[in-house]
Scaffold this motif. Structure first.
Motif, PDB file in Angstrom:
ATOM      1  N   GLU A 135       0.836  -1.191   0.000  1.00  0.00           N
ATOM      2  CA  GLU A 135       0.000   0.000   0.000  1.00  0.00           C
ATOM      3  C   GLU A 135       0.877   1.249   0.000  1.00  0.00           C
ATOM      4  OE1 GLU A 135      -3.477   0.075   2.566  1.00  0.00           O
ATOM      5  OE2 GLU A 135      -3.008  -1.975   3.182  1.00  0.00           O
ATOM      6  N   THR A 136       0.889   1.946  -1.141  1.00  0.00           N
ATOM      7  CA  THR A 136       1.726   3.135  -1.281  1.00  0.00           C
ATOM      8  C   THR A 136       1.429   4.165  -0.203  1.00  0.00           C
ATOM      9  OG1 THR A 136       1.849   2.790  -3.655  1.00  0.00           O
ATOM     10  CG2 THR A 136       2.387   4.972  -2.854  1.00  0.00           C
ATOM     11  N   ALA A 137       0.172   4.275   0.183  1.00  0.00           N
ATOM     12  CA  ALA A 137      -0.231   5.279   1.164  1.00  0.00           C
ATOM     13  C   ALA A 137       0.461   5.084   2.507  1.00  0.00           C
ATOM     14  CB  ALA A 137      -1.743   5.265   1.354  1.00  0.00           C
ATOM     15  N   LYS A 138       1.008   3.891   2.748  1.00  0.00           N
ATOM     16  CA  LYS A 138       1.683   3.611   4.008  1.00  0.00           C
ATOM     17  C   LYS A 138       3.175   3.917   3.949  1.00  0.00           C
ATOM     18  CE  LYS A 138      -1.614   0.151   5.681  1.00  0.00           C
ATOM     19  NZ  LYS A 138      -1.780  -1.244   6.163  1.00  0.00           N
ATOM     20  N   SER A 139       3.658   4.422   2.836  1.00  0.00           N
ATOM     21  CA  SER A 139       5.059   4.820   2.740  1.00  0.00           C
ATOM     22  C   SER A 139       5.314   5.982   3.693  1.00  0.00           C
ATOM     23  CB  SER A 139       5.401   5.218   1.303  1.00  0.00           C
ATOM     24  OG  SER A 139       5.236   4.120   0.428  1.00  0.00           O
ATOM     25  N   ARG A 140       6.568   6.101   4.162  1.00  0.00           N
ATOM     26  CA  ARG A 140       6.881   7.080   5.189  1.00  0.00           C
ATOM     27  C   ARG A 140       8.154   7.862   4.864  1.00  0.00           C
ATOM     28  NH1 ARG A 140       2.432   6.479   6.090  1.00  0.00           N
ATOM     29  NH2 ARG A 140       1.369   5.624   7.903  1.00  0.00           N
ATOM     30  N   VAL A 141       8.190   9.091   5.359  1.00  0.00           N
ATOM     31  CA  VAL A 141       9.362   9.952   5.232  1.00  0.00           C
ATOM     32  C   VAL A 141       9.678  10.543   6.600  1.00  0.00           C
ATOM     33  CG1 VAL A 141      10.326  12.030   4.179  1.00  0.00           C
ATOM     34  CG2 VAL A 141       8.787  10.583   2.858  1.00  0.00           C
ATOM     35  N   GLU A 142      10.950  10.526   6.977  1.00  0.00           N
ATOM     36  CA  GLU A 142      11.399  11.173   8.202  1.00  0.00           C
ATOM     37  C   GLU A 142      12.642  11.982   7.884  1.00  0.00           C
ATOM     38  OE1 GLU A 142      12.037   8.438  11.336  1.00  0.00           O
ATOM     39  OE2 GLU A 142       9.923   7.847  11.518  1.00  0.00           O
ATOM     40  N   ALA A 143      12.710  13.195   8.408  1.00  0.00           N
ATOM     41  CA  ALA A 143      13.870  14.053   8.171  1.00  0.00           C
ATOM     42  C   ALA A 143      14.163  14.875   9.415  1.00  0.00           C
ATOM     43  CB  ALA A 143      13.630  14.970   6.980  1.00  0.00           C
ATOM     44  N   VAL A 144      15.452  15.117   9.656  1.00  0.00           N
ATOM     45  CA  VAL A 144      15.911  15.934  10.773  1.00  0.00           C
ATOM     46  C   VAL A 144      16.881  16.964  10.228  1.00  0.00           C
ATOM     47  CG1 VAL A 144      17.083  15.983  13.001  1.00  0.00           C
ATOM     48  CG2 VAL A 144      15.653  14.016  12.386  1.00  0.00           C
ATOM     49  N   VAL A 170      19.277  27.652  20.111  1.00  0.00           N
ATOM     50  CA  VAL A 170      19.765  27.151  21.401  1.00  0.00           C
ATOM     51  C   VAL A 170      18.679  26.324  22.077  1.00  0.00           C
ATOM     52  CG1 VAL A 170      20.571  27.806  23.690  1.00  0.00           C
ATOM     53  CG2 VAL A 170      21.418  29.026  21.673  1.00  0.00           C
ATOM     54  N   ARG A 171      17.455  26.808  22.046  1.00  0.00           N
ATOM     55  CA  ARG A 171      16.338  26.073  22.675  1.00  0.00           C
ATOM     56  C   ARG A 171      15.782  24.985  21.765  1.00  0.00           C
ATOM     57  NH1 ARG A 171      11.753  29.937  24.559  1.00  0.00           N
ATOM     58  NH2 ARG A 171      11.000  27.981  25.455  1.00  0.00           N
ATOM     59  N   TYR A 172      15.831  25.214  20.462  1.00  0.00           N
ATOM     60  CA  TYR A 172      15.228  24.277  19.512  1.00  0.00           C
ATOM     61  C   TYR A 172      16.247  23.942  18.422  1.00  0.00           C
ATOM     62  CZ  TYR A 172      11.192  26.397  21.800  1.00  0.00           C
ATOM     63  OH  TYR A 172      10.307  26.872  22.728  1.00  0.00           O
ATOM     64  N   PRO A 173      17.208  23.077  18.727  1.00  0.00           N
ATOM     65  CA  PRO A 173      18.316  22.829  17.798  1.00  0.00           C
ATOM     66  C   PRO A 173      17.935  22.051  16.543  1.00  0.00           C
ATOM     67  CG  PRO A 173      18.473  21.378  19.699  1.00  0.00           C
ATOM     68  CD  PRO A 173      17.372  22.343  19.994  1.00  0.00           C
ATOM     69  N   GLU A 174      16.791  21.367  16.556  1.00  0.00           N
ATOM     70  CA  GLU A 174      16.429  20.539  15.407  1.00  0.00           C
ATOM     71  C   GLU A 174      15.056  20.904  14.855  1.00  0.00           C
ATOM     72  OE1 GLU A 174      18.854  16.377  16.223  1.00  0.00           O
ATOM     73  OE2 GLU A 174      16.710  16.466  16.698  1.00  0.00           O
ATOM     74  N   ILE A 175      14.931  20.781  13.540  1.00  0.00           N
ATOM     75  CA  ILE A 175      13.652  20.861  12.835  1.00  0.00           C
ATOM     76  C   ILE A 175      13.366  19.462  12.311  1.00  0.00           C
ATOM     77  CG2 ILE A 175      12.417  21.906  10.892  1.00  0.00           C
ATOM     78  CD1 ILE A 175      14.461  24.226  11.065  1.00  0.00           C
ATOM     79  N   THR A 176      12.192  18.929  12.595  1.00  0.00           N
ATOM     80  CA  THR A 176      11.899  17.554  12.181  1.00  0.00           C
ATOM     81  C   THR A 176      10.621  17.486  11.350  1.00  0.00           C
ATOM     82  OG1 THR A 176      10.637  17.064  14.201  1.00  0.00           O
ATOM     83  CG2 THR A 176      13.013  16.631  14.239  1.00  0.00           C
ATOM     84  N   TYR A 177      10.587  16.496  10.484  1.00  0.00           N
ATOM     85  CA  TYR A 177       9.384  16.238   9.679  1.00  0.00           C
ATOM     86  C   TYR A 177       9.105  14.743   9.691  1.00  0.00           C
ATOM     87  CZ  TYR A 177       5.971  16.356   5.878  1.00  0.00           C
ATOM     88  OH  TYR A 177       4.812  16.242   5.131  1.00  0.00           O
ATOM     89  N   HIS A 178       7.864  14.388  10.009  1.00  0.00           N
ATOM     90  CA  HIS A 178       7.423  12.999  10.008  1.00  0.00           C
ATOM     91  C   HIS A 178       6.146  12.911   9.168  1.00  0.00           C
ATOM     92  CE1 HIS A 178      10.207  11.887  13.275  1.00  0.00           C
ATOM     93  NE2 HIS A 178       9.900  13.066  13.793  1.00  0.00           N
ATOM     94  N   SER A 179       6.185  12.102   8.138  1.00  0.00           N
ATOM     95  CA  SER A 179       5.000  11.979   7.298  1.00  0.00           C
ATOM     96  C   SER A 179       3.953  11.110   7.981  1.00  0.00           C
ATOM     97  CB  SER A 179       5.360  11.375   5.942  1.00  0.00           C
ATOM     98  OG  SER A 179       5.720  10.011   6.083  1.00  0.00           O
ATOM     99  N   THR A 180       2.699  11.357   7.614  1.00  0.00           N
ATOM    100  CA  THR A 180       1.588  10.578   8.153  1.00  0.00           C
ATOM    101  C   THR A 180       0.780   9.890   7.067  1.00  0.00           C
ATOM    102  OG1 THR A 180       0.194  12.566   8.133  1.00  0.00           O
ATOM    103  CG2 THR A 180       1.355  12.059  10.178  1.00  0.00           C
ATOM    104  N   GLY A 181       1.088  10.178   5.798  1.00  0.00           N
ATOM    105  CA  GLY A 181       0.353   9.554   4.708  1.00  0.00           C
ATOM    106  C   GLY A 181       0.808  10.081   3.365  1.00  0.00           C
ATOM    107  N   LEU A 182       0.341   9.414   2.314  1.00  0.00           N
ATOM    108  CA  LEU A 182       0.748   9.757   0.952  1.00  0.00           C
ATOM    109  C   LEU A 182      -0.430   9.508   0.027  1.00  0.00           C
ATOM    110  CD1 LEU A 182       3.422  10.481  -0.661  1.00  0.00           C
ATOM    111  CD2 LEU A 182       3.596   8.038  -1.113  1.00  0.00           C
ATOM    112  N   THR A 183      -0.778  10.509  -0.791  1.00  0.00           N
ATOM    113  CA  THR A 183      -1.871  10.332  -1.741  1.00  0.00           C
ATOM    114  C   THR A 183      -1.418  10.781  -3.124  1.00  0.00           C
ATOM    115  OG1 THR A 183      -2.755  12.525  -1.205  1.00  0.00           O
ATOM    116  CG2 THR A 183      -3.688  10.648  -0.023  1.00  0.00           C
ATOM    117  N   PRO A 184      -1.856  10.085  -4.186  1.00  0.00           N
ATOM    118  CA  PRO A 184      -1.463  10.480  -5.543  1.00  0.00           C
ATOM    119  C   PRO A 184      -2.089  11.806  -5.933  1.00  0.00           C
ATOM    120  CG  PRO A 184      -3.063   8.693  -5.614  1.00  0.00           C
ATOM    121  CD  PRO A 184      -2.699   8.882  -4.178  1.00  0.00           C
ATOM    122  N   ALA A 185      -1.336  12.603  -6.714  1.00  0.00           N
ATOM    123  CA  ALA A 185      -1.831  13.897  -7.183  1.00  0.00           C
ATOM    124  C   ALA A 185      -1.599  14.070  -8.681  1.00  0.00           C
ATOM    125  CB  ALA A 185      -1.144  15.027  -6.416  1.00  0.00           C
TER     126      ALA A 185
END
Length: 273
Positions: A135-144, A170-185
């Motif tokens: 199921e393509t929709a269950k593919s995931r992306v994580e980035a830091v 200093v307080r927030y050293p990282e920006i993160t992205y976590h995918s929750t789903g994928l749909t064709p466009a």
């Protein structure tokens, strides 16, 4: 007179080895021309008025075909022809893919003084893509992303962006992205749904993703290429600093246009240098 066309990839690069073939309504070939180093085709032989089919091919890309009408001028302009990488209508093979920072970029553009743009990028980041087998929709992306790696080409501006007025690294050293789903466009386009954490705030952010194709690299591996864009609003992430210079015009715009160019290597890790 003749045929003109401009051959490009989905992300705007010229396809210099493209071949354009023009056939008439009987299927007979009328002309064949190759693109120049800028991806342009300029064939000056006049054409007989009528309806034709324009076929564009290039090694590594899916063929593209369109119709063209030649008027009494003897000229046809096929316009901009966009080629998708071969196999670009599907995602890469299932399994883990590791983002290669050396061949990827994470950039953003903001309006400056209401008349121009400031371009910035983050130089330190890592990430992983997991393509689901069924199921393509269950593919995931994580980035830091290392927030302190912001680079706009101006040291004073970069220090301000790292300050509590903006990223507060200093307080927030990282920006993160976590995918929750994928749909064709589209045929080779997708919408990645996910959550972006920046400046201590979590917001849903959708990425407009184009899959550019998969191919072998010189190190014996397999790589996949993507381009993604999104619009972010600073106030959504509690970055409300704004110096107004005149007539309500802000020094730095509140909308950020995010531009991602990503290469990912198949497997759990990057090849050793």
């Amino acid at each position: 007179m003749g045929l003109t066309a401009r051959i490009r990839t989905r992300d705007g690069w010229a396809v210099s080895h493209a071949v354009v073939t023009l056939t008439d309504m009987t299927g007979a070939q009328v002309l064949r021309a190759e693109a120049d180093t800028e991806g342009a085709v300029r064939h000056t032989t006049p054409l007989a008025p009528g309806a034709y089919t324009v076929i564009v091919t290039a090694v590594g890309y899916a063929p593209a075909a369109s119709s063209a009408i030649v008027t009494a001028s003897g000229r046809a302009d096929a316009g901009n022809v966009t080629l998708a990488r071969q196999g670009g209508t599907e995602l890469p093979p299932p399994g883990p893919w590791t983002i290669d920072p050396a061949h990827s970029s994470v950039g953003a553009v903001a309006q400056h003084l209401g008349i121009s743009s400031v371009h910035g990028r983050f130089t330190e980041f890592r990430g992983r893509i997991d393509i689901a087998p069924d199921e393509t929709a269950k593919s995931r992306v994580e980035a830091v992303i290392d927030a302190s790696s912001i680079d706009t080409g101006n040291a004073m501006r970069d220090e301000h962006l790292k300050s509590p007025d903006f990223l507060d690294v200093v307080r927030y050293p990282e920006i993160t992205y976590h995918s929750t789903g994928l749909t064709p466009a589209g045929s080779d386009r997708w919408t990645v749904h996910g959550e972006l954490t920046m400046h201590g705030v979590v917001r849903p952010v959708d990425l407009n993703l184009a899959y550019l194709g998969t191919g072998a690299d010189p190190w014996g591996g397999t790589r996949a290429a993507f381009r993604a864009t999104a619009d972010l609003h600073r106030e959504d992430f509690a970055m409300n600093y704004n110096q107004v210079v005149q007539a309500g015009i802000a020094a730095i715009g509140t909308t950020l246009k995010v531009e991602l160019d990503v290469q990912a290597v198949q497997g759990e890790s990057l090849p050793q240098a």
